[in-house]
Motif scaffolding. Sequence first.
Motif, PDB file in Angstrom:
ATOM      1  N   TRP A   5       0.853  -1.188   0.000  1.00 23.09           N
ATOM      2  CA  TRP A   5       0.000   0.000   0.000  1.00 23.09           C
ATOM      3  C   TRP A   5       0.884   1.230   0.000  1.00 23.09           C
ATOM      4  O   TRP A   5       1.865   1.312   0.718  1.00 23.09           O
ATOM      5  N   LYS A   6       0.542   2.193  -0.799  1.00 21.36           N
ATOM      6  CA  LYS A   6       1.301   3.430  -0.888  1.00 21.36           C
ATOM      7  C   LYS A   6       0.505   4.528  -0.191  1.00 21.36           C
ATOM      8  O   LYS A   6      -0.687   4.678  -0.414  1.00 21.36           O
ATOM      9  N   ARG A  11      -5.656   3.621  -3.360  1.00 23.97           N
ATOM     10  CA  ARG A  11      -5.227   2.232  -3.257  1.00 23.97           C
ATOM     11  C   ARG A  11      -5.667   1.468  -4.492  1.00 23.97           C
ATOM     12  O   ARG A  11      -6.830   1.478  -4.856  1.00 23.97           O
ATOM     13  N   ASP A  16      -1.005  -3.372  -7.243  1.00 29.04           N
ATOM     14  CA  ASP A  16      -0.019  -3.692  -6.211  1.00 29.04           C
ATOM     15  C   ASP A  16       0.239  -5.191  -6.153  1.00 29.04           C
ATOM     16  O   ASP A  16       1.375  -5.636  -6.051  1.00 29.04           O
TER      17      ASP A  16
END
Length: 101
Positions: A5-6, A11, A16
């Motif tokens: 997760w950034k 999201r 990802d």
Amino acid sequence: MGAVWKRNRRRDYISDALSQLTGWVHEGDCLKRTLPLDDTEHAVLTERISVAADTFGVRPHIRRLDGRTQIQLCAGDNGALTSAEIGMAARVEAAYQSLNQ
């Protein structure tokens, strides 16, 4: 398998997860992977996929074509990929890697 997760970004679970699943392609509402396997490896992998699919409640589409095994994991009735399909892709990848050890 955990997704990366950034912070301060929307999201994107699929992107990802796919960044950690080498060789998998996201097309529409499906994840796809083509593997170069002989007939024996195909049979072993198909059996392992079958067992994992029951656990995840996912129905993968597996077919043999020109010496390759094609695997497709598609979204359910809601049309969106879920953690079940992502988890199943990770299991398939682990099973495939174990064939080469």
